[in-house]
Design a protein around this motif. Structure first.
Motif, mmCIF file in Angstrom:
data_model
loop_
_atom_site.group_PDB
_atom_site.id
_atom_site.type_symbol
_atom_site.label_atom_id
_atom_site.label_comp_id
_atom_site.label_asym_id
_atom_site.label_seq_id
_atom_site.Cartn_x
_atom_site.Cartn_y
_atom_site.Cartn_z
ATOM 1 N N GLY A 39 0.791 -1.223 0.000
ATOM 2 C CA GLY A 39 0.000 0.000 0.000
ATOM 3 C C GLY A 39 0.817 1.264 0.000
ATOM 4 O O GLY A 39 0.253 2.355 0.115
ATOM 5 N N ALA A 40 2.134 1.158 -0.088
ATOM 6 C CA ALA A 40 2.999 2.338 -0.028
ATOM 7 C C ALA A 40 2.983 3.079 -1.358
ATOM 8 O O ALA A 40 2.966 2.463 -2.423
ATOM 9 C CB ALA A 40 4.421 1.932 0.318
ATOM 10 N N PRO A 41 2.984 4.405 -1.303
ATOM 11 C CA PRO A 41 2.987 5.183 -2.556
ATOM 12 C C PRO A 41 4.342 5.097 -3.247
ATOM 13 O O PRO A 41 5.355 4.773 -2.611
ATOM 14 C CB PRO A 41 2.705 6.607 -2.074
ATOM 15 C CG PRO A 41 3.185 6.639 -0.661
ATOM 16 C CD PRO A 41 2.941 5.269 -0.107
ATOM 17 N N THR A 42 4.363 5.370 -4.532
ATOM 18 C CA THR A 42 5.619 5.422 -5.280
ATOM 19 C C THR A 42 6.104 6.864 -5.345
ATOM 20 O O THR A 42 5.334 7.804 -5.138
ATOM 21 C CB THR A 42 5.436 4.868 -6.700
ATOM 22 O OG1 THR A 42 4.384 5.590 -7.351
ATOM 23 C CG2 THR A 42 5.070 3.391 -6.653
ATOM 24 N N PHE A 43 7.367 7.023 -5.658
ATOM 25 C CA PHE A 43 7.990 8.349 -5.652
ATOM 26 C C PHE A 43 7.453 9.215 -6.791
ATOM 27 O O PHE A 43 7.353 8.777 -7.940
ATOM 28 C CB PHE A 43 9.508 8.224 -5.780
ATOM 29 C CG PHE A 43 10.217 9.542 -5.857
ATOM 30 C CD1 PHE A 43 10.309 10.372 -4.742
ATOM 31 C CD2 PHE A 43 10.789 9.971 -7.044
ATOM 32 C CE1 PHE A 43 10.955 11.599 -4.804
ATOM 33 C CE2 PHE A 43 11.449 11.192 -7.122
ATOM 34 C CZ PHE A 43 11.527 12.011 -5.997
ATOM 35 N N THR A 44 7.131 10.444 -6.470
ATOM 36 C CA THR A 44 6.719 11.448 -7.454
ATOM 37 C C THR A 44 7.689 12.614 -7.387
ATOM 38 O O THR A 44 7.815 13.249 -6.332
ATOM 39 C CB THR A 44 5.297 11.961 -7.173
ATOM 40 O OG1 THR A 44 4.382 10.862 -7.173
ATOM 41 C CG2 THR A 44 4.875 12.977 -8.222
ATOM 42 N N GLY A 77 -1.292 11.238 3.134
ATOM 43 C CA GLY A 77 -1.490 9.792 3.071
ATOM 44 C C GLY A 77 -0.333 8.971 3.598
ATOM 45 O O GLY A 77 -0.161 7.812 3.198
ATOM 46 N N GLY A 78 0.461 9.540 4.480
ATOM 47 C CA GLY A 78 1.583 8.790 5.048
ATOM 48 C C GLY A 78 2.744 8.607 4.091
ATOM 49 O O GLY A 78 3.544 7.680 4.220
ATOM 50 N N SER A 79 2.879 9.483 3.112
ATOM 51 C CA SER A 79 3.933 9.366 2.109
ATOM 52 C C SER A 79 5.251 9.949 2.607
ATOM 53 O O SER A 79 5.280 10.964 3.299
ATOM 54 C CB SER A 79 3.529 10.092 0.821
ATOM 55 O OG SER A 79 4.607 10.158 -0.087
ATOM 56 N N ALA A 80 6.350 9.296 2.236
ATOM 57 C CA ALA A 80 7.700 9.789 2.537
ATOM 58 C C ALA A 80 8.307 10.478 1.326
ATOM 59 O O ALA A 80 9.532 10.580 1.200
ATOM 60 C CB ALA A 80 8.600 8.646 2.999
ATOM 61 N N ASN A 81 7.471 10.975 0.419
ATOM 62 C CA ASN A 81 7.943 11.541 -0.837
ATOM 63 C C ASN A 81 8.907 12.707 -0.628
ATOM 64 O O ASN A 81 9.878 12.877 -1.376
ATOM 65 C CB ASN A 81 6.757 12.011 -1.672
ATOM 66 C CG ASN A 81 7.091 12.149 -3.149
ATOM 67 O OD1 ASN A 81 7.187 11.158 -3.859
ATOM 68 N ND2 ASN A 81 7.298 13.368 -3.613
ATOM 69 N N ASN A 82 8.685 13.523 0.407
ATOM 70 C CA ASN A 82 9.512 14.715 0.621
ATOM 71 C C ASN A 82 10.904 14.397 1.168
ATOM 72 O O ASN A 82 11.742 15.293 1.264
ATOM 73 C CB ASN A 82 8.800 15.688 1.565
ATOM 74 C CG ASN A 82 7.589 16.327 0.909
ATOM 75 O OD1 ASN A 82 7.504 16.408 -0.308
ATOM 76 N ND2 ASN A 82 6.639 16.763 1.721
ATOM 77 N N VAL A 83 11.127 13.141 1.551
ATOM 78 C CA VAL A 83 12.469 12.746 2.009
ATOM 79 C C VAL A 83 13.009 11.619 1.135
ATOM 80 O O VAL A 83 13.899 10.871 1.546
ATOM 81 C CB VAL A 83 12.462 12.332 3.493
ATOM 82 C CG1 VAL A 83 12.181 13.520 4.382
ATOM 83 C CG2 VAL A 83 11.456 11.207 3.756
ATOM 84 N N SER A 84 12.469 11.484 -0.066
ATOM 85 C CA SER A 84 12.919 10.455 -1.007
ATOM 86 C C SER A 84 13.481 11.116 -2.256
ATOM 87 O O SER A 84 13.251 12.296 -2.512
ATOM 88 C CB SER A 84 11.755 9.523 -1.387
ATOM 89 O OG SER A 84 11.210 8.912 -0.250
ATOM 90 N N PHE A 85 14.195 10.327 -3.064
ATOM 91 C CA PHE A 85 14.822 10.880 -4.268
ATOM 92 C C PHE A 85 15.135 9.750 -5.227
ATOM 93 O O PHE A 85 15.628 8.685 -4.823
ATOM 94 C CB PHE A 85 16.102 11.619 -3.896
ATOM 95 C CG PHE A 85 16.769 12.330 -5.051
ATOM 96 C CD1 PHE A 85 16.153 13.396 -5.686
ATOM 97 C CD2 PHE A 85 18.021 11.933 -5.493
ATOM 98 C CE1 PHE A 85 16.765 14.058 -6.741
ATOM 99 C CE2 PHE A 85 18.650 12.588 -6.546
ATOM 100 C CZ PHE A 85 18.018 13.655 -7.169
ATOM 101 N N GLN A 86 14.859 9.951 -6.492
ATOM 102 C CA GLN A 86 15.167 8.966 -7.527
ATOM 103 C C GLN A 86 16.350 9.487 -8.343
ATOM 104 O O GLN A 86 16.230 10.467 -9.075
ATOM 105 C CB GLN A 86 13.953 8.727 -8.428
ATOM 106 C CG GLN A 86 14.135 7.574 -9.399
ATOM 107 C CD GLN A 86 12.840 7.201 -10.089
ATOM 108 O OE1 GLN A 86 11.906 8.005 -10.172
ATOM 109 N NE2 GLN A 86 12.752 5.983 -10.587
#
Length: 283
Positions: A39-44, A77-86
């Protein structure tokens, strides 16, 4: 009765000792992890405007809890997008040889307040990551594919008297090396295959100075020539010629290595650092 009770207790302890609490914990852990991953979101990728807004809000946040509210708002939604990077688009084409993609505060706002940054680099056959230094961070570089020769210059004590001491190491798959903060260093790929490295920094804004380019770029000619001992063969014309040919970051093909039969691919140089539309730094 005592004998019966003792026998029952012994049987109970024997049964529990044969059971593996690690196996039980592992099964539960794997199941939970799998459910969470599903259920985890993918990086945007963040847009440059979103990066700038987050940077401003994080710098104004008074406490760590305030920073958490900026990075992980209740409505995300519990996303860690702001501390992730591709670092590289997946699926997609890997960056060309002579590229370093840097994940720092410029592209990952969540690194503000930490002492962390990272980079992924691609060095082609006979490629050279030219001598440079990081003024604000130590670097630990690990080769994850191929082979590189890494080296840095030691600090010279006293009057200059010849070559400055240098230390070097051949780095093969999954071998790492420290490049200390402020030390001039370089990496060279002596093989006919591409090399890929991952680097970690203990600063979220490590910076980078190109040694040759920085030295020759903006100082007055007389300062340069005096610093070099006033050589008679180096005048304004020669300095301008040097400025026009000094590589800005990577030499994709070193001539002496090319002579061993390696075929050049692509352009001779990958030029200056730029920021792409996804906030990734390319050197």
């Amino acid at each position: 009765m005592n004998a019966l009770l003792s026998g029952a207790l012994m049987a109970f302890f024997a049964a529990t000792s044969m059971a593996s609490p690690l196996a039980t914990t592992s099964t539960t852990s794997i199941k939970t992890s799998s459910t969470a991953a599903a259920g985890a979101p993918t990086f945007t990728p963040l847009t440059p405007a979103e990066i700038k807004n987050l940077q401003t809000e994080l710098l104004l946040a008074a406490s760590y809890k305030d920073k958490e509210q900026v990075l992980f708002p209740p409505n995300n939604g519990g996303s860690a997008n702001n501390v992730s990077f591709q670092f590289v688009n997946n699926p997609g084409t890997a960056p060309q040889d002579g590229s370093v993609i840097v994940g720092s505060v410029d592209s990952i706002p969540g690194l503000i307040g930490t002492h962390v940054a990272a980079a992924i680099g691609f060095v082609g056959p006979c490629g050279l990551n030219v001598p440079h230094l990081h003024p604000r961070g130590n670097e630990f570089l690990t080769v994850v594919s191929g082979s590189l020769i890494g080296a840095f210059l030691l600090e010279e004590d006293g009057q200059f008297a010849g070559d400055i001491p240098q230390v070097a190491m051949t780095l093969t798959n999954f071998t790492g090396m420290l490049f200390p903060q402020g030390h001039i260093h370089w990496q060279f790929n002596p093989t006919c295959e591409q090399a890929v490295f991952a680097a970690a920094f203990d600063s979220n804004d490590e910076g980078r100075f190109q040694v040759a380019q920085t030295f020759f770029s903006s100082m007055p000619d007389n300062v340069l020539t005096s610093s070099l001992g006033n050589p008679t063969f180096l005048g304004p014309t020669q300095l301008d010629q040097l400025r026009g040919i000094i590589p800005e970051a990577f030499v994709v093909m070193v001539d002496s290595c090319r002579g061993r039969g390696v075929q050049a691919v692509g352009s001779n140089l990958h030029h200056e650092k730029s920021l792409d539309s996804l906030g990734r730094h390319y050197y």
